[in-house]
Design a protein around this motif. Sequence first.
Motif, short mmCIF file in Angstrom:
data_model
loop_
_atom_site.label_atom_id
_atom_site.label_comp_id
_atom_site.label_asym_id
_atom_site.label_seq_id
_atom_site.Cartn_x
_atom_site.Cartn_y
_atom_site.Cartn_z
N PRO A 101 4.20 -2.34 2.44
CA PRO A 101 3.62 -2.24 1.09
C PRO A 101 3.96 -3.47 0.27
O PRO A 101 5.00 -4.11 0.48
CB PRO A 101 4.27 -0.98 0.52
N ASP A 103 5.17 -4.05 -2.56
CA ASP A 103 6.43 -4.16 -3.31
C ASP A 103 7.61 -4.50 -2.40
O ASP A 103 8.74 -4.64 -2.85
CB ASP A 103 6.72 -2.89 -4.12
N TYR A 173 1.80 6.29 0.64
CA TYR A 173 2.73 5.53 -0.21
C TYR A 173 2.45 4.04 -0.15
O TYR A 173 2.68 3.31 -1.13
CB TYR A 173 4.17 5.85 0.18
N HIS A 174 1.98 3.54 0.98
CA HIS A 174 1.56 2.14 1.05
C HIS A 174 0.47 1.88 0.01
O HIS A 174 0.52 0.90 -0.73
CB HIS A 174 1.04 1.84 2.47
N ARG A 177 2.05 2.29 -3.66
CA ARG A 177 2.99 1.22 -4.02
C ARG A 177 2.29 -0.12 -4.16
O ARG A 177 2.65 -0.94 -5.01
CB ARG A 177 4.09 1.11 -2.96
N THR A 178 1.26 -0.34 -3.35
CA THR A 178 0.53 -1.60 -3.43
C THR A 178 -0.40 -1.61 -4.64
O THR A 178 -0.47 -2.61 -5.38
CB THR A 178 -0.27 -1.84 -2.14
N ARG A 181 1.73 -1.78 -8.11
CA ARG A 181 2.83 -2.73 -8.32
C ARG A 181 2.60 -3.53 -9.60
O ARG A 181 1.54 -4.13 -9.80
CB ARG A 181 2.95 -3.69 -7.14
#
Length: 295
Positions: A101, A103, A173-174, A177-178, A181
């Motif tokens: 991801p 972050d 979550y990838h 979070r991407t 960010r």
Amino acid sequence: MPKNARQLHKAEVEYRGTLTRPERWGAWQPNEGDIIICTPAKCGTTWTQAIVKMLLYGRAELPDRISALSPWLDSALGDADPGTPTPISPSGRRAIKTHTPSDGFPIWHGVHLVAVYRHPLDVFLSIRKHVMNMKGVDNPDLCGPVPEALTYYLNGAYDIENIDRDYLVTLVYHYLRTLNRPHQTNLTLLHYANMVADHRGTVARLARALEIDHDDALIDAVTKATDIGAMRADAGTFAPEGGKGFWHKDAAFFDSGGARKWQGQLSDEEVDQFEARLCELLPDPEHANWLKYGK
């Protein structure tokens, strides 16, 4: 002469896994104009790499394997060596890949991020075939009977110390979070289903977003060369670790492509099981719908 990109923000999370090596980011110095292709596994990484590299080279023919020209930078596998220069195209720009991801690595001035996602059930079926095609890999949890394998995929827990696990939560979550960010501005977001529905339009969109000089002839040539059939026919060039005996069959890495492959392969109960779990992980219906179908 390429100009070193200035780091604007440090990585926020250190992700690690069987293959993922976060310390490799610290040894890599990107240039302004470089491109990071950032996707979960089996979401169109190699397809996107091929499109981007051909656009950067200004032609449909590439001088080497895609994994050498666009290495998986933070992996213990393959061609990536962050301590040596990444292959530069004639345009002076580079493109690398990661499954981390966004972050999990810094934000640099002038470095563009391309993130690609796919319906999680298509990812599930694709990963099963992917793992079965790898030599020397035994994963009965994922490669066993579909009902048990789907339960394994849906219910796995998120673990930043083992980010390479093929779970639904890792994909979701990838995406979150991407997408969320802070301070990330140079982001192009793609969906596999949209790429399938409008392949040529995707090639043209990437050329515009990445500010690559192009004409209709180049867009047509890259579209033809990155057709799934063409890439499968030259799998030694396009498949990661192609030609090295890593796969039982290099061409099987590409399978048949396409979207909504899960329809007709999973029962209504299994699809309902997936929908319930996705709602837990991604309760916003707009985001959930985009992650599944794009558009």
